[in-house]
Design an enzyme around this catalytic site. Sequence first.
Site, PDB file in Angstrom:
ATOM      1  N   ASP A 196     -36.749 -17.973   7.402  1.00 17.40           N
ATOM      2  CA  ASP A 196     -35.616 -18.404   8.220  1.00 17.40           C
ATOM      3  C   ASP A 196     -35.024 -19.681   7.631  1.00 17.40           C
ATOM      4  OD1 ASP A 196     -34.270 -18.091  11.108  1.00 17.40           O
ATOM      5  OD2 ASP A 196     -34.623 -20.220  10.762  1.00 17.40           O
ATOM      6  N   ILE A 197     -33.695 -19.740   7.540  1.00 14.48           N
ATOM      7  CA  ILE A 197     -33.019 -20.924   7.010  1.00 14.48           C
ATOM      8  C   ILE A 197     -33.011 -22.004   8.087  1.00 14.48           C
ATOM      9  CG2 ILE A 197     -30.877 -21.828   6.019  1.00 14.48           C
ATOM     10  CD1 ILE A 197     -30.195 -18.936   5.233  1.00 14.48           C
ATOM     11  N   GLU A 239     -29.881 -15.394  10.042  1.00 14.38           N
ATOM     12  CA  GLU A 239     -30.275 -16.197   8.884  1.00 14.38           C
ATOM     13  C   GLU A 239     -31.723 -15.921   8.471  1.00 14.38           C
ATOM     14  OE1 GLU A 239     -30.835 -18.940  12.530  1.00 14.38           O
ATOM     15  OE2 GLU A 239     -29.506 -17.334  11.883  1.00 14.38           O
TER      16      GLU A 239
END
Length: 575
Positions: A196-197, A239
């Site tokens: 996950d960003i 994301e």
Amino acid sequence: MVANPKYKQRASDQIQSTSSIVSLFDDTGTDHYAEDLLSIYYDGAIGINKDGEIIFINKTASKITGWLHEDAKHQPLEKVFQFCNDILEQSYLKIVTKVMRTGHIFGPIKRHPIKTKKNKEIYVDFSISPLDENTVMLMFHKISLASDLQQRPMLYQFSHDTLTRTANRNTLQQSINHLHNNYKQKRNPYSLLLLDIDRFKLINENYGHKSGDQLLQLIAERMQHFIRDKDNLGRWGGEEFMCILPDADIDTACKIADRLCQNIAEEPFIIDDREVPVTVSIGVSNYPEDGATPEELFRVADTTLHQAKQNGRNRIHSSQQTTKSIFSKGSLLEKALNENRVVPVYQAIFDLKTGKQVAEEALARIQNDDGSLIAAHEFIDAAVELQMVHRIDSQIIKKMITRCVKSYMEQPNTLPHFVNLSADLLRHPQLVNDIIQFAKEKYDECGQINCEEKPIVIEITEQELLGDMDEVKSLLAPFIDFGMPLAIDDFGSGYSSLTYLADLPISYLKFDGALIKRVAYEDRARKIINGIQKMAESLNLITIAEHIEDQATLDVLRELNVSWGQGYFSAKPAE
């Protein structure tokens, strides 16, 4: 962009066989010989000097780009090898300079659109390799992606994420199921990485959604450099990215995850000439260590990702760093949920002045095969860590609604029925809609669908709902609109209680149990309870004391005029 060492080794033979070619392009009349030598390559080959200018181009490259050697020589690379978009975060010259300086290969870059001399868009795979301290070689070949997309648009659309050009969630799930079926007989290991960003929402807000989309493309491109050939990367949603690692035990998976984490954070991405620093958090799960099914591995990956973020982001987390009992209890809970063995028990609530029962609260338990019950404190921490609380809430509230309706049909003047509702459930709108629809059907059966106030009381804990008040109102709106009163649980344990009293239609206030346990023995605790009680009376709220465990506590609460109470001293939970 830093390249994976595997690419350096993969191209080492190619580099050795082509490095001597550079000396042939030196204005000594040997250009034709060198061009003939380069023509043995089926790939296009373009040599570039330290200034970013072309010093040679082979026949394959000329055929693909439409540029003849004599026209392309001394031209800047970006004029001959033109990108159709801005997906690369660095200029050509910066890339060339870095490849020369580091000796690392740039790429390979997959399925990339470029424009020919006649402005026709085509797709290529390419990489840039070092030849010596002053020269690099761009190797590329044309692929038929564009025509494939025209011939098979639905197939590509269903299997790929159009933004990042990686596998989509459906394709990833099918790949994992297929891999699992092949591996489970011999119990060969494989692992999943859920990435996950970090703070992607802020990136979107600061730079715009277009830049956010471009960042997703760049990250997907960079990640390809740091995984193995056999690994499968795709976009899981939003994301989040998922990476499938065949033949990877937990240690191998953690090494790959750590490499991804470090190399994404190592160098900022360039978007519209701005440096955008990015970090990621990664959750790791492994078969067979973390579960026997893909669904269990998804849950572990999601949980370990959540823990990576909780621990500060920009890091990886695996089950090796998590208490094993959490996952064993999670498996127990998963089985109970699937078999409908998460059941409510009910604790009576009494009027402290009269001693008469005035309400009851539903408390979650797991029912064993032999009928015995497992108390909530034995599994709730695991449920929170594994993000399963919303599923518990859903089953408990539906069973509470069924009990409430049945009670009303037997005796119309039914008592209020309290049930806890977590923020986890409120953030699953489909589950919320399902619960409200279930309640409507049940209350329609007993003719109470139009009753303004239903006897189901929703308990919310203030610490669960910290955040924007407009969001809190929106999350609670379905229950409020249906006519379910609200109670604040553990009042006084946080700092938002007064705000909730001012902005929400609260009917009941339940004191923090830690205060109640001290009220008989500590003057300060008594004064705090007394102050809250007077405020509640001025707002026409009913107060409830939990954890009443002895006569001394009960006597003090009566003196302070607390309305209702519950606890083991008065009544233990019962089915």
